[in-house]
Design a protein around this motif. Sequence first.
Motif, PDB file in Angstrom:
ATOM      1  N   VAL A 133       0.842  -1.200   0.000  1.00 52.32           N
ATOM      2  CA  VAL A 133       0.000   0.000   0.000  1.00 52.32           C
ATOM      3  C   VAL A 133       0.882   1.256   0.000  1.00 52.32           C
ATOM      4  CG1 VAL A 133      -1.741   1.298   1.296  1.00 52.32           C
ATOM      5  CG2 VAL A 133      -1.930  -1.192   1.086  1.00 52.32           C
ATOM      6  N   LEU A 134       1.944   1.232   0.813  1.00 51.50           N
ATOM      7  CA  LEU A 134       2.851   2.387   0.836  1.00 51.50           C
ATOM      8  C   LEU A 134       3.484   2.606  -0.540  1.00 51.50           C
ATOM      9  CD1 LEU A 134       4.551   1.875   4.314  1.00 51.50           C
ATOM     10  CD2 LEU A 134       2.979   3.706   3.662  1.00 51.50           C
ATOM     11  N   LEU A 135       3.901   1.528  -1.181  1.00 51.77           N
ATOM     12  CA  LEU A 135       4.496   1.638  -2.515  1.00 51.77           C
ATOM     13  C   LEU A 135       3.505   2.266  -3.493  1.00 51.77           C
ATOM     14  CD1 LEU A 135       6.765   1.011  -4.572  1.00 51.77           C
ATOM     15  CD2 LEU A 135       5.729  -1.243  -4.847  1.00 51.77           C
ATOM     16  N   LEU A 136       2.283   1.808  -3.456  1.00 52.71           N
ATOM     17  CA  LEU A 136       1.251   2.339  -4.344  1.00 52.71           C
ATOM     18  C   LEU A 136       1.102   3.851  -4.167  1.00 52.71           C
ATOM     19  CD1 LEU A 136      -1.142   1.833  -6.341  1.00 52.71           C
ATOM     20  CD2 LEU A 136      -2.556   1.467  -4.325  1.00 52.71           C
ATOM     21  N   ALA A 142       4.804  10.368  -6.507  1.00 45.01           N
ATOM     22  CA  ALA A 142       6.007  10.691  -7.290  1.00 45.01           C
ATOM     23  C   ALA A 142       5.679  10.935  -8.764  1.00 45.01           C
ATOM     24  CB  ALA A 142       7.037   9.576  -7.151  1.00 45.01           C
ATOM     25  N   VAL A 143       4.708  10.205  -9.294  1.00 45.38           N
ATOM     26  CA  VAL A 143       4.365  10.353 -10.708  1.00 45.38           C
ATOM     27  C   VAL A 143       3.480  11.580 -10.941  1.00 45.38           C
ATOM     28  CG1 VAL A 143       3.093   9.302 -12.626  1.00 45.38           C
ATOM     29  CG2 VAL A 143       4.666   7.915 -11.259  1.00 45.38           C
ATOM     30  N   PHE A 144       2.427  11.707 -10.145  1.00 42.20           N
ATOM     31  CA  PHE A 144       1.469  12.802 -10.355  1.00 42.20           C
ATOM     32  C   PHE A 144       1.908  14.120  -9.729  1.00 42.20           C
ATOM     33  CE2 PHE A 144      -1.337   9.196 -11.182  1.00 42.20           C
ATOM     34  CZ  PHE A 144      -2.074   9.651 -12.270  1.00 42.20           C
ATOM     35  N   LYS A 145       2.746  14.029  -8.722  1.00 44.23           N
ATOM     36  CA  LYS A 145       3.221  15.191  -7.969  1.00 44.23           C
ATOM     37  C   LYS A 145       2.023  16.005  -7.452  1.00 44.23           C
ATOM     38  CE  LYS A 145       7.733  15.239 -10.165  1.00 44.23           C
ATOM     39  NZ  LYS A 145       7.974  13.896  -9.841  1.00 44.23           N
ATOM     40  N   ASN A 146       2.015  17.294  -7.688  1.00 48.90           N
ATOM     41  CA  ASN A 146       0.924  18.135  -7.172  1.00 48.90           C
ATOM     42  C   ASN A 146      -0.373  18.015  -7.958  1.00 48.90           C
ATOM     43  OD1 ASN A 146       2.321  19.234  -4.986  1.00 48.90           O
ATOM     44  ND2 ASN A 146       3.318  20.755  -6.300  1.00 48.90           N
ATOM     45  N   SER A 147      -0.368  17.253  -9.045  1.00 47.90           N
ATOM     46  CA  SER A 147      -1.592  17.118  -9.838  1.00 47.90           C
ATOM     47  C   SER A 147      -2.312  15.795  -9.573  1.00 47.90           C
ATOM     48  CB  SER A 147      -1.273  17.262 -11.334  1.00 47.90           C
ATOM     49  OG  SER A 147      -0.438  16.202 -11.753  1.00 47.90           O
ATOM     50  N   ASN A 151      -9.565  12.381  -5.356  1.00 50.21           N
ATOM     51  CA  ASN A 151     -10.725  11.489  -5.291  1.00 50.21           C
ATOM     52  C   ASN A 151     -10.465  10.171  -6.013  1.00 50.21           C
ATOM     53  OD1 ASN A 151     -12.174  13.326  -3.794  1.00 50.21           O
ATOM     54  ND2 ASN A 151     -13.209  14.214  -5.564  1.00 50.21           N
ATOM     55  N   THR A 152      -9.845  10.261  -7.188  1.00 51.76           N
ATOM     56  CA  THR A 152      -9.535   9.049  -7.943  1.00 51.76           C
ATOM     57  C   THR A 152      -8.496   8.216  -7.205  1.00 51.76           C
ATOM     58  OG1 THR A 152     -10.008  10.226  -9.995  1.00 51.76           O
ATOM     59  CG2 THR A 152      -8.750   8.179 -10.179  1.00 51.76           C
ATOM     60  N   ALA A 153      -7.478   8.876  -6.664  1.00 54.10           N
ATOM     61  CA  ALA A 153      -6.429   8.163  -5.936  1.00 54.10           C
ATOM     62  C   ALA A 153      -7.006   7.429  -4.722  1.00 54.10           C
ATOM     63  CB  ALA A 153      -5.334   9.128  -5.500  1.00 54.10           C
ATOM     64  N   ILE A 154      -7.877   8.097  -3.984  1.00 47.84           N
ATOM     65  CA  ILE A 154      -8.499   7.463  -2.819  1.00 47.84           C
ATOM     66  C   ILE A 154      -9.344   6.273  -3.255  1.00 47.84           C
ATOM     67  CG2 ILE A 154     -10.212   7.798  -0.979  1.00 47.84           C
ATOM     68  CD1 ILE A 154      -9.069  10.683  -0.712  1.00 47.84           C
ATOM     69  N   VAL A 156      -8.929   4.438  -5.995  1.00 47.50           N
ATOM     70  CA  VAL A 156      -8.031   3.377  -6.464  1.00 47.50           C
ATOM     71  C   VAL A 156      -7.385   2.662  -5.284  1.00 47.50           C
ATOM     72  CG1 VAL A 156      -5.830   2.954  -7.661  1.00 47.50           C
ATOM     73  CG2 VAL A 156      -7.595   4.368  -8.739  1.00 47.50           C
ATOM     74  N   ILE A 157      -6.878   3.426  -4.337  1.00 46.15           N
ATOM     75  CA  ILE A 157      -6.215   2.833  -3.171  1.00 46.15           C
ATOM     76  C   ILE A 157      -7.219   2.047  -2.333  1.00 46.15           C
ATOM     77  CG2 ILE A 157      -4.999   3.362  -1.022  1.00 46.15           C
ATOM     78  CD1 ILE A 157      -3.861   5.848  -2.629  1.00 46.15           C
ATOM     79  N   GLY A 158      -8.387   2.622  -2.116  1.00 52.29           N
ATOM     80  CA  GLY A 158      -9.428   1.919  -1.356  1.00 52.29           C
ATOM     81  C   GLY A 158      -9.850   0.627  -2.029  1.00 52.29           C
ATOM     82  N   SER A 159     -10.033   0.686  -3.343  1.00 52.59           N
ATOM     83  CA  SER A 159     -10.391  -0.526  -4.087  1.00 52.59           C
ATOM     84  C   SER A 159      -9.284  -1.566  -4.009  1.00 52.59           C
ATOM     85  CB  SER A 159     -10.657  -0.188  -5.563  1.00 52.59           C
ATOM     86  OG  SER A 159     -11.728   0.706  -5.670  1.00 52.59           O
ATOM     87  N   PHE A 160      -8.057  -1.117  -4.090  1.00 54.86           N
ATOM     88  CA  PHE A 160      -6.914  -2.020  -3.995  1.00 54.86           C
ATOM     89  C   PHE A 160      -6.884  -2.709  -2.624  1.00 54.86           C
ATOM     90  CE2 PHE A 160      -2.393  -2.805  -3.093  1.00 54.86           C
ATOM     91  CZ  PHE A 160      -2.070  -3.617  -4.177  1.00 54.86           C
ATOM     92  N   VAL A 161      -7.072  -1.942  -1.563  1.00 56.52           N
ATOM     93  CA  VAL A 161      -7.062  -2.509  -0.211  1.00 56.52           C
ATOM     94  C   VAL A 161      -8.212  -3.498  -0.032  1.00 56.52           C
ATOM     95  CG1 VAL A 161      -7.344  -1.960   2.247  1.00 56.52           C
ATOM     96  CG2 VAL A 161      -5.804  -0.584   0.836  1.00 56.52           C
TER      97      VAL A 161
END
Length: 184
Positions: A133-136, A142-147, A151-154, A156-161
């Motif tokens: 999860v930390l790696l994700l 690192a890839v998206f930086k400030n952009s 909502n999408t990241a949350i 994706v991460i929630g779905s992954f978990v």
Amino acid sequence: MTYFWFKSFHIIGMVVWFAGLFYLVRLFVYHAEAEDKPEPARSILKEQYELMEKRLYGIITTPGMVVTVVMAIALLIIEPSLLKDIWLHLKLGLVAVLIAYHFYCGRIMRQLAANKIRFTSQQFRSFNEVPTVLLLVIVLLAVFKNSLPLNTAIAVIGSFVVGMIVFFQLYALHRQKNTQQVLS
């Protein structure tokens, strides 16, 4: 040009560090499962896992962490303006959690060697997902930086978990079914 050298070795160190963490906790799983074996297999397996854990932690995982951190510091020295970005502060916070996880793994390794910890193999399997999860999240930052689309990241991460939890529950049921079939 120096920036790219440091960044390259930072990424290489990170890959080595994560590979070591993933495999180390997998060894903890096997170490815990060795407790269920009859003697002399139990002693032989535990001795072998302790040796493998110690070598992995000391020769691969810890140097990977050191290279990652040293190269990150070098990057920040030559590009101090990066410290103004909020994404980097979030990433550094997650790296601090990862460093704590690394040292906690070292503690677990010593406790396993001293027979002072009684985590089950299933608990270790779950514990092994923390760096995933930390790696994700670290890579997304690192890839998206400030952009980074929060909502999408949350989502994706929630779905992954949730997906990992479901997968491990199904896997545990599958292992339990296979164990019962062998015993029957």
